[in-house]
Scaffold this motif. Structure first.
Motif, short mmCIF file in Angstrom:
data_model
loop_
_atom_site.label_atom_id
_atom_site.label_comp_id
_atom_site.label_asym_id
_atom_site.label_seq_id
_atom_site.Cartn_x
_atom_site.Cartn_y
_atom_site.Cartn_z
N UNK B 19 0.83 -1.21 0.00
CA UNK B 19 0.00 0.00 0.00
C UNK B 19 0.86 1.25 0.00
N UNK B 20 1.89 1.23 0.86
CA UNK B 20 2.75 2.42 0.94
C UNK B 20 3.43 2.65 -0.40
N UNK B 22 2.38 1.81 -3.28
CA UNK B 22 1.41 2.28 -4.26
C UNK B 22 1.20 3.78 -4.12
N UNK B 23 1.12 4.26 -2.87
CA UNK B 23 0.86 5.67 -2.65
C UNK B 23 2.06 6.52 -3.07
N UNK B 25 4.26 5.71 -5.25
CA UNK B 25 4.29 5.63 -6.71
C UNK B 25 3.32 6.66 -7.30
N UNK B 26 2.12 6.71 -6.69
CA UNK B 26 1.10 7.65 -7.19
C UNK B 26 1.60 9.08 -7.08
N UNK B 27 2.35 9.36 -6.00
CA UNK B 27 2.87 10.71 -5.80
C UNK B 27 3.79 11.11 -6.95
N UNK B 29 3.98 9.82 -9.92
CA UNK B 29 3.24 9.91 -11.17
C UNK B 29 2.50 11.24 -11.28
N UNK B 30 1.93 11.65 -10.13
CA UNK B 30 1.21 12.93 -10.07
C UNK B 30 2.17 14.08 -10.42
N UNK B 31 3.37 13.97 -9.86
CA UNK B 31 4.36 15.02 -10.11
C UNK B 31 4.68 15.09 -11.61
N UNK B 45 12.09 13.38 -4.73
CA UNK B 45 11.39 12.53 -3.75
C UNK B 45 12.38 11.85 -2.80
N UNK B 51 11.84 6.17 2.58
CA UNK B 51 10.50 6.70 2.86
C UNK B 51 9.56 5.57 3.27
N UNK B 55 7.77 5.21 6.83
CA UNK B 55 6.31 5.14 6.87
C UNK B 55 5.84 3.88 7.56
N UNK B 59 3.34 3.25 10.85
CA UNK B 59 1.99 2.66 10.75
C UNK B 59 1.87 1.29 11.38
#
Lengths: 109, 892
Positions: B19-20, B22-23, B25-27, B29-31, B45, B51, B55, B59
């Motif tokens: 999950x971490x 994936x998130x 990765x999404x960051x 990609x968003x950039x 990053x 990171x 994280x 958690x």
């Protein structure tokens, strides 16, 4: 790195403030919002944003949810909880008093 | 919430990482999507791994993750050595299960408070007296008038409650025909309210019910009796029941879990104290007296004044009680009044079962604990061996920076895993064993009812035990392993003897405990065998006993006619009558006066018997003759040899006379004389364990002062049958007597053999369980010895090979391998002897004709231990001797 030093200890405040104005943002959007609204002066170090988000999530100030974007990929969006609103208030007043004190020191010295 | 998410995240570490990732990765990609350069975005990053680590630790609960990892590792370790792990698990499970099982019994019988309010404020009134044969004794019984005076005297500071023993009584529930046994308790009306008990139905007895026999003919059923006898019929209220010639009306049902104050007995029926025929008599002490402090009273300061006050009141009552001391000499009165009133805590109830089994249960607890300790020592040395084998691994872990705390945790995890798995198995064993042991204490004449709930008390004990086991197992190996010096271990040169020293210590400990278990169990087994094989002096073969009652009493001729009728029933060989059976619950004694002199200090017991009773019981005559149908009591008597030794030493007693004197003795009064017509050998009268007592037998036919026959209220038909199982005839004979409609009714059927067996219940149980524990202890110790020696031989393979190569004789090799271990066995054995002597002194009262110092009592455990040691060492010695020096040296 003056930019990150300026953020020391105030990242929580900024994240909470951003989320209080605009709910349901993902991590990148939060970071971008901090940079935009501060006129690119304040920039959260991208890698350290997520541990901070998770810490606040564990503390119960914000909550996260996976949503599916138009592209078909999943993204995790955050919003403020009631406890987070309270925390924001506390952090804001703490910040106010600290910056007031610093200003006073700058004036007097 | 957040704790929970951290714990559940720790359980699913891999999913969390995905999950971490994936998130993150999404960051990135968003950039990139927002127009940044992909390389710049990645660089800004920073390292994703760091990171993710940061994280993840936010958690997930880190301590839990490492714990889970250690548990998984421990599980794999257990799986690697399947045989040793199974042996360890099984031995621990037996140890833990036995301990919990014995704890359940001890707790239920001795410690668990009664289900009443204020059980901690409840005390039993007792008094220390000089008992029979001059021995100090305690008297728990009180006369009701005395009780009333005492209750009145202290009523402002404390409440007194009278409760009688539960008595198996013949009860007729409705019609005249169905007579049953039920346990009946007489209680003062204050009991239910003071105990804070609420009725399940109707009402309970109150102080208003203390008025007297006619005024309150009310009965309260126990919930238990209502349940099993009446199927919880709500219409039971208002029904009547009969005891003897008294009628009672059922007015209520007690609370569900209250079965009386007598632990081990379930009361069926509570009756008002004053409805008992014993209550009005000043001189009849028959019920217990409990004291309940008022709430908030400090027992430390309140009890002593209360005790003195009560003692004074009771003393004054007894000194002024004319019927109590009538006919006593001044010295006898002084001795009679010389008693000390004492309080005993009674919050856990009181019963004979507690008295009889307190020590036995203590011994069982000791044996179970020893077996557990042996198992622990065994498993600890097994884990030491494993830890020694892992010394290099540990050293590596330490040298790459593993915290020592983490290493201790690793090993404690493994022992906790063992302990928990073993206690799950042990729980099944305990769940089965405690009721099983209880069922062995049961006898049809004296049913034992004890609830054995598996509640928080048992759970708490179980958890405590697991904790103890974990510490015993893991702490020493863990500390050893964590104290490893990486440099020395990695060089392969750590002191090779130190794990062996630890294991040798464990061996000595095991042997000492094992010897103790064997020693105690051989004492108990020998006691039981001697008791069981003790010559009885009468035959129990095919003897059926019909305990029979005749409401108002019947003339001897009716009893004799019934016996005559029974003789004609097919399957019956002979029938005789006695007042009560031998070795039953009844014993009656009286003082003996010779030639009109005042009675001596030794009383004699008696039994009334019909002619042919001796021949039916196959008791031979030493001299003289059996009774004839013309003999009657008083007039003739048959005595046993101890009676002759006591009262007619050195004389031929035939033809002499004596007078049993009723208590109190009145000098000069006419005492009817009994003339001795026969002498029989000593046979056990009331108990198998007691020494021979003076006993005299008198004819069943009794006559009063005017030579008119007296009536007999109860007696026992002794029926010699020609069937292997005499109980097969029970129903026929019971119906036969009922159909004669002559007032006689069979109230209980048993066999003489069962009565003899009931005498040895406790000894049989102790012997059986002690033998069980001894076998387990020996087995576990043998396995431990085998494991330690095998490990030693494996460790010293190089040394052995070199010694062989330079020409060491085989005897030398054997000595090298076994000397230490046998020294440890000798050391442990002598410690065990010392422990054994110490422990046996505490339980001497449970032995029968055996002493701890008997040679064979020490010889047997020694022999058994040595044999086990030989068998256990043999494989290792053989392996040592088969060592091939060339192979070893080549491998080096």
């Amino acid at each position: 790195m003056a930019r990150t030093d300026a953020l020391q200890g105030s990242l929580d405040l900024l994240v909470l403030k951003i989320l209080s104005r605009r709910p349901r943002l993902h991590g990148y959007a939060i970071m971008a919002a901090i940079a935009n609204t501060s006129g690119e002066v304040l920039r959260a170090e991208e890698g350290s944003l997520y541990p901070a988000l998770y810490r606040m999530e564990e503390a119960g100030w914000i909550r996260a949810e996976w949503i599916r974007k138009e592209t078909g990929r999943r993204t995790r969006v955050y919003e403020l909880t009631a406890a987070g609103k309270k925390q924001l208030g506390a952090e804001e007043s703490r910040w106010q008093s600290v910056s007031l004190a610093i200003n006073r020191v700058l004036r007097e010295a | 919430m957040s704790w929970w998410s951290r714990i559940s995240n720790a359980m699913q570490g891999e999913r969390l990482n995905r999950e971490i990732d994936e998130e993150l990765q999404a960051h990135v990609e968003e950039a990139i999507a927002s127009g940044r350069d992909p390389r710049e975005a990645h660089r800004a990053f920073g390292p994703t791994l760091r990171a993710r680590e940061a994280s993840h630790s936010v958690r997930a609960a880190g301590w839990l993750e490492s714990l889970l990892a250690d548990l998984r590792f421990g599980w794999r370790q257990l799986g690697r050595n399947k045989v040793t792990s199974a042996a360890a698990l099984l031995s621990l499970a037996l140890g833990i299960g036995s301990c919990v099982g014995v704890f359940r019994l001890i707790d239920a019988l001795l410690w668990r408070p009664l289900p009443i309010s204020g059980s901690s404020r409840l005390y039993l009134l007792s008094r220390k007296i000089t008992g029979l044969y001059g021995k100090p004794a305690e008297d728990n019984y009180w006369a009701t008038p005395d009780f009333d005076l005492m209750r009145h005297a202290v009523r402002s500071q404390a409440d007194l409650i009278a409760i009688s023993d539960a008595d198996r009584t013949d009860i007729t529930w409705s019609t005249d025909d169905d007579m049953e046994k039920a346990s009946v308790v007489y209680v003062s009306g204050s009991m239910f309210p003071l105990f804070g008990l609420q009725p399940s139905l109707g009402r309970l007895l109150t102080p208003a019910d203390d008025r007297g026999p006619g005024a309150s003919p009310y009965a309260v059923l126990s919930w238990d009796c209502w349940n099993h006898r009446f199927g919880r019929d709500p219409h039971v209220l208002g029904r009547s029941l009969h005891i003897g010639n008294q009628d009672f009306e059922i007015i209520g049902v007690g609370p569900r879990d209250f079965t009386g104050t007598e632990k081990g007995t379930a009361t069926d029926l509570f009756l008002p104290l004053n409805t008992s025929s014993l209550a009005p008599h000043d001189s009849v002490t028959w019920h217990h007296t409990f004291l309940m402090l008022k709430p908030g009273v400090n027992p430390a300061t309140a009890l002593e004044p209360l005790r003195q006050h009560l003692a004074a009141v009771s003393h004054a009552f007894e000194a002024g009680c004319s019927t109590c001391v009538r006919g006593m000499t001044r010295a006898e009165i002084a001795r009679y009044l010389d008693k000390k009133l004492v309080f005993h805590r009674a919050g856990a109830g009181i019963s004979d079962l507690q008295k009889d089994y307190r020590r036995s249960l203590g011994i069982l607890g000791l044996l179970a604990a020893l077996v557990l300790l042996i198992a622990c020592a065994n498993v600890a040395s097994m884990m030491t061996a494993q830890a020694a084998a892992r010394a290099q691994e540990m050293a590596l872990r330490v040298s790459i920076g593993a915290g020592r705390r983490r290493l201790v945790q690793l090993i404690l995890c493994q022992s906790a895993l063992l302990a928990v798995l073993a206690s799950i198995l042990g729980a099944f064993f305990a769940a089965w064993s405690a009721p099983f042991v209880l069922s062995r204490v049961n006898s049809p004449d004296n049913p034992v009812r004890l609830s054995l709930p598996a509640d928080w008390r048992v759970l708490l004990f179980g958890f405590g035990l697991i904790l103890l086991v974990v510490l015993l197992l893991g702490l020493l190996p863990a500390l050893r392993a964590s104290a490893v010096r990486p440099v020395a271990a990695l060089k392969g040169g750590e002191d090779p003897h130190s794990p062996r020293r630890l294991m040798h210590g464990a061996i000595a400990l095991q042997v000492a405990f094992c010897f103790l278990v064997l020693f105690l169990s051989s004492l108990f087994v020998a006691s039981f065998r001697r008791l069981e094989n003790r010559p009885l002096g009468f035959s129990t073969d095919r003897l059926l006993l019909l305990e029979t009652v005749a409401g108002q009493g019947q003339l001897p001729v009716v009893w004799n006619q019934t016996a005559e009728g029974l003789r004609a029933v097919p399957g019956v060989e002979s029938v005789a009558i006695s007042g009560w059976p031998l070795l039953g619950r009844i014993r009656i004694n009286s003082d003996i006066s010779i030639n009109g002199a005042p009675p001596g200090p030794t009383p004699a017991f008696y039994l009334n018997i019909s002619p042919d009773w001796l021949s039916t019981m196959k008791i031979p005559l030493v001299s003289g003759r059996d009774f004839s149908p013309h003999d009657s009591s008083p007039g003739a008597a048959i005595v046993n040899e101890t009676f002759v030794r006591t009262f007619f030493p050195g004389q031929d007693p035939i033809g002499h006379t004596f007078a049993p004197v009723g208590y109190p003795y009145q000098p000069g009064a006419h005492q009817p004389l009994d003339k001795i017509v026969g002498v029989i050998p000593d046979i056990p009268y009331h108990g198998l364990r007691e020494p021979s007592r003076a006993v005299y037998y008198i004819p069943f036919n009794q006559i009063d002062d005017q030579s008119a026959p007296g009536v007999v209220g109860f007696a026992t038909f002794t029926v010699h049958t020609d069937v292997q199982n005499p109980l097969a005839l029970a129903t026929t004979l019971r119906q036969f007597i009922a159909q004669r409609h002559n007032g006689l009714r069979v109230s209980n059927v048993t066999t003489q053999l069962d009565l003899v067996r009931d005498q040895t219940i406790r000894e049989r149980l102790l012997a059986m369980l002690a033998a069980f524990f001894a076998a387990i202890a020996l087995l576990i110790a043998g396995i431990g010895l085998y494991a330690v020696l095998s490990y030693g031989v494996l460790q010293r393979r190089r040394e052995i090979g070199i010694r062989m190569a330079i020409g060491s004789p085989r005897a030398g090799i054997v000595r090298l391998v076994t000397l230490d271990v046998f020294l440890m066995i000798a050391l442990g054995g002598s410690v065990g002897v010392a422990l054994g002597f110490g422990a046996s002194r505490y339980v001497e009262s449970l032995f029968y004709q055996v002493k701890a110092t008997d040679v064979d009592m020490i010889a047997f455990p020694t022999f058994a231990l040595l044999l086990t040691a030989l068998v256990a060492t043999l494989p290792a010695v053989l392996r040592a001797l088969r060592t091939d020096p060339t192979e070893i040296l080549r491998a080096e």
